[in-house]
Enzyme design. Structure first.
Site, short mmCIF file in Angstrom:
data_model
loop_
_atom_site.label_atom_id
_atom_site.label_comp_id
_atom_site.label_asym_id
_atom_site.label_seq_id
_atom_site.Cartn_x
_atom_site.Cartn_y
_atom_site.Cartn_z
N TYR A 1 0.85 -1.20 0.00
CA TYR A 1 0.00 0.00 0.00
C TYR A 1 0.88 1.24 0.00
O TYR A 1 1.81 1.34 0.82
CB TYR A 1 -0.91 0.03 1.24
CG TYR A 1 -2.36 -0.16 0.85
CD1 TYR A 1 -2.95 0.76 -0.02
CD2 TYR A 1 -3.10 -1.22 1.29
CE1 TYR A 1 -4.26 0.59 -0.42
CE2 TYR A 1 -4.41 -1.40 0.90
CZ TYR A 1 -4.99 -0.48 0.03
OH TYR A 1 -6.27 -0.64 -0.36
N GLU B 1 -0.45 4.76 -0.62
CA GLU B 1 -1.27 5.96 -0.87
C GLU B 1 -0.43 7.21 -0.67
O GLU B 1 0.31 7.33 0.31
CB GLU B 1 -2.48 5.99 0.08
CG GLU B 1 -3.59 5.10 -0.42
CD GLU B 1 -4.73 4.97 0.56
OE1 GLU B 1 -4.50 5.10 1.77
OE2 GLU B 1 -5.86 4.72 0.10
N ASP C 1 -5.51 12.58 -25.93
CA ASP C 1 -5.64 11.21 -25.42
C ASP C 1 -4.88 10.33 -26.41
O ASP C 1 -5.32 10.12 -27.53
CB ASP C 1 -7.13 10.84 -25.38
CG ASP C 1 -7.36 9.45 -24.84
OD1 ASP C 1 -6.43 8.62 -24.91
OD2 ASP C 1 -8.47 9.17 -24.36
N THR D 1 -3.32 5.14 -21.86
CA THR D 1 -3.20 3.84 -21.20
C THR D 1 -1.77 3.38 -21.42
O THR D 1 -1.02 3.98 -22.19
CB THR D 1 -4.15 2.80 -21.83
OG1 THR D 1 -3.96 2.81 -23.25
CG2 THR D 1 -5.60 3.09 -21.52
N LYS E 1 -1.35 -0.59 -24.64
CA LYS E 1 -1.65 -0.73 -26.07
C LYS E 1 -0.34 -0.75 -26.86
O LYS E 1 0.49 -1.61 -26.62
CB LYS E 1 -2.62 0.37 -26.50
CG LYS E 1 -3.97 0.28 -25.76
CD LYS E 1 -4.99 1.24 -26.31
CE LYS E 1 -6.36 1.04 -25.67
NZ LYS E 1 -6.63 1.92 -24.54
N ARG F 1 -1.42 -3.27 -17.95
CA ARG F 1 -2.72 -2.61 -18.05
C ARG F 1 -2.79 -1.49 -17.02
O ARG F 1 -2.88 -1.74 -15.82
CB ARG F 1 -3.82 -3.65 -17.79
CG ARG F 1 -5.23 -3.14 -17.95
CD ARG F 1 -6.17 -4.28 -18.16
NE ARG F 1 -5.94 -4.91 -19.45
CZ ARG F 1 -6.51 -4.54 -20.59
NH1 ARG F 1 -7.39 -3.57 -20.59
NH2 ARG F 1 -6.23 -5.15 -21.72
N1 DSN Z 1 -11.41 -0.11 -25.15
C1 DSN Z 1 -10.39 0.67 -25.83
C2 DSN Z 1 -10.31 0.33 -27.26
O1 DSN Z 1 -10.47 -0.82 -27.60
O2 DSN Z 1 -10.04 1.20 -28.09
C3 DSN Z 1 -10.60 2.11 -25.62
O3 DSN Z 1 -10.77 2.38 -24.29
#
Ligand code: DSN
Length: 445
Positions: free
Chosen positions: A67, A69, A213, A239, A242, A248
Site C-alpha cells: 500500500y 497511498e 488522449d 493507457t 496498447k 494494463r
Molecule cells: N477499449 C479501448 C479500445 O479498444 O479502443 C478504448 O478504451
C-alpha cells in the site's frame, strides 16, 4: 477427495509456496487455454498487444502487496522507501521519453486518467469538445452514456463528409462560437494522424485547455512513427497496455504551470501539475497499483531501446500493407486507408453486421472487434464496421508479407460468412501460420 486448495490451506507452511497449478487447477486450466488461444490465433484488436515476459514478471511481483497511498516522499503508509524509488524511476523515464514537464503514473487505466483531467480542469456543466464515439472518439470525450456526457456540456466536433478525417475548419468555427473550456484530441478508431499544431491554435483562440488522449498511439509516438503532442497540449493522457506494450494501466503528462489559471482557477493555490496529482489521489483513487507501476517502468525501459523505433515503424508499415491488400480485394476502409496502427473496414454495403463478421472471423481464429463507422445506421451493439490493428501481430515479428496473407484469411471468411467448413479450414491455416512466430510473454510452445 480434498481439492488442492484445501490441501494448501490445511498444511502449515505450504501457504505461499505452492504454484498456481497446485493451488487452483481450475484457474490454471483457464490460463493454459487462454495461452493456447493467444498462440494460435491472430490478435488484431487495435488496442491489445503482447507485454514482454519482463513486464509480466513485474506485474505479477510482490509490489502488488504494497500500500502506498500518496506520492514519493509523502506517503500515508510506512515502508515505502523502495516503492518511492520505483515510482520516481517510472516518472523520470516517462518524462524523458515524451519530453514532458510532469508525469503521474498512478491512474488505474485510461478512463480514470481522463476522469482526473475533468476534475483537475473543469467544473460540472462546463463545455467540452470531443470527437463523438461513432466517428472515432472515446466514451470519455463527451459521449452521452458516460460521466463526461452527463456531467458536462457536450460540444461534438466531426469529420469531413468526403475525407472522413477531422474537419479542422468546422472545428475552429465551433470552438470560436462555443468557447469550450476543454478540447480533446485523440480517439479509439481514427486511423489518421492528428494535427496537434492546428488543434493548439484553435484551443488558444477559444481559451480552451487542449488535452490529447494518446492511449492508442503512445507507442507510435515514442517510436517517432506519429507526432508527439506534448509541446502543443496542456495535458496528455494514455493507457499503458496498447502500442506502448506495458502493463494494463494509465498515465498523465502535463505542463507544470496552468496557462489559464488566472482565468479559470484564480482561487486555486495549486499549479496544473499539482491539481492533476490531487485529482488522481486523493480525489478519485486510493492506493496506487505498485506492481503495475513497476511493470510500466520496465516497459518504458524497453521502449527507450532503439529497437522500439523499428517496432513502432513496422506497426505502421504493417497497417498500411494490410490496408493495401484489403483495398485490392475490394474492401472499403474508413478514410480510404491508414497512417497509424489501425484500419476500419466499412461494411455498410455488406449483408451482415460488423458483429456478425467479427463472430465469423473469431471462429476462424482472427480476433477483431466490431466498430461503428461514420454514418453508421446500425445499433452500436451491431455496427457496420470491423476495426483491425497491427501492434500485436507486429510484436510477434510479422511483416508486410504476412499482412497480405492475413488479408487473404479475412477475405475468405467475409466472402463466405455462412460456410462453417471454410471457417474451420481457415482456423487450421491460421493456427499453422502462427506457429512460425514467437509470442512475447508466452515462452512455452
Ligand atoms: N477499449 C479501448 C479500445 O479498444 O479502443 C478504448 O478504451
Amino acid at each position: 477427495m480434498k481439492n488442492s486448495a484445501d490441501v494448501a490451506m490445511a498444511e502449515p507452511g505450504t501457504y505461499g509456496r505452492s504454484s498456481l497449478v497446485h493451488v487452483d487447477c481450475r484457474v490454471h486450466e483457464l490460463l493454459l487455454r487462454q495461452r493456447r488461444q493467444e498462440r494460435t490465433m491472430l490478435k488484431l484488436i487495435a488496442s491489445e498487444n503482447f507485454a514482454s515476459s519482463a513486464v509480466l514478471e513485474a506485474t505479477g511481483s510482490i509490489f502488488a502487496n504494497k500500500y502506498a497511498e500518496g506520492y514519493p516522499g509523502a506517503r500515508y503508509y510506512a515502508g515505502n522507501e523502495i516503492v518511492d524509488e520505483l515510482e520516481t524511476l517510472a516518472i523520470e523515464r516517462l518524462k524523458a521519453l515524451f519530453g514532458s514537464e510532469h508525469a503521474n503514473v498512478q491512474p488505474y487505466s485510461g478512463s480514470p486518467a481522463n476522469q482526473a483531467v475533468y476534475r483537475a480542469l473543469l467544473s460540472p456543466r462546463d463545455k467540452v469538445m470531443g470527437l463523438p464515439l461513432p466517428e472515432g472518439g472515446h466514451l470519455t470525450h463527451g459521449w452521452s452514456v458516460n460521466f463526461s456526457g452527463t456531467d458536462y456540456q457536450r460540444v461534438p466536433y466531426g469529420l469531413h463528409d468526403k475525407t472522413q478525417q477531422i474537419d479542422y475548419d468546422r472545428l475552429r468555427e465551433t470552438a470560436r462560437r462555443e468557447r469550450p473550456k476543454l478540447i480533446w484530441v485523440g480517439g479509439t478508431s481514427y486511423p489518421r494522424v492528428f494535427d496537434y499544431a492546428a488543434m493548439a491554435e484553435i484551443a488558444l483562440e477559444a481559451n480552451s485547455y487542449l488535452v490529447a488522449d494518446i492511449a492508442h498511439i503512445s507507442g507510435l509516438i515514442v517510436a517517432g512513427a506519429h507526432p508527439n503532442p506534448v509541446a502543443h497540449c496542456d495535458v496528455v493522457t494514455s493507457t499503458s497496455h496498447k502500442s506502448i506494450r506495458g502493463p494494463r494501466g494509465g498515465f498523465i503528462l502535463s505542463r507544470n504551470e496552468d496557462r489559464y489559471q488566472p482565468l479559470y482557477h484564480p482561487k486555486s493555490k495549486h499549479n496544473l501539475a499539482k491539481r492533476i496529482d490531487r485529482a488522481v489521489f486523493p480525489l478519485l483513487q486510493g492506493g496506487p497499483h505498485m506492481n503495475t507501476i513497476a511493470a510500466l517502468a520496465v516497459a518504458l525501459q524497453e521502449a527507450a531501446n532503439p529497437s522500439f523505433r523499428v517496432y513502432g515503424q513496422q506497426i505502421v508499415n504493417n497497417a498500411k500493407a494490410l490496408a493495401g491488400a484489403l483495398l485490392e480485394r475490394g474492401y472499403k476502409l474508413v478514410t480510404g486507408g491508414t497512417d497509424n496502427h489501425m484500419l476500419i473496414l466499412d461494411l455498410r454495403n455488406r449483408p451482415l453486421s460488423g458483429k456478425a463478421y467479427a463472430e465469423r472471423l473469431s471462429r476462424a481464429g482472427i480476433i477483431a472487434n466490431f466498430n461503428m463507422v461514420p454514418g453508421d445506421r446500425r445499433h452500436p451493439a451491431l455496427t457496420s464496421g470491423i476495426r483491425l490493428g497491427t501492434p500485436a501481430v507486429t510484436s510477434m515479428g510479422m511483416r508486410e508479407t504476412e499482412m497480405v496473407q492475413i488479408a487473404a484469411f479475412i477475405d475468405s471468411v467475409c466472402r463466405q460468412p455462412d460456410d462453417q467448413e471454410v471457417h474451420a479450414s481457415v482456423r487450421r491455416e491460421v493456427a499453422d501460420f502462427c506457429t512460425a512466430f514467437d509470442v512475447p510473454g508466452i515462452t512455452d510452445r
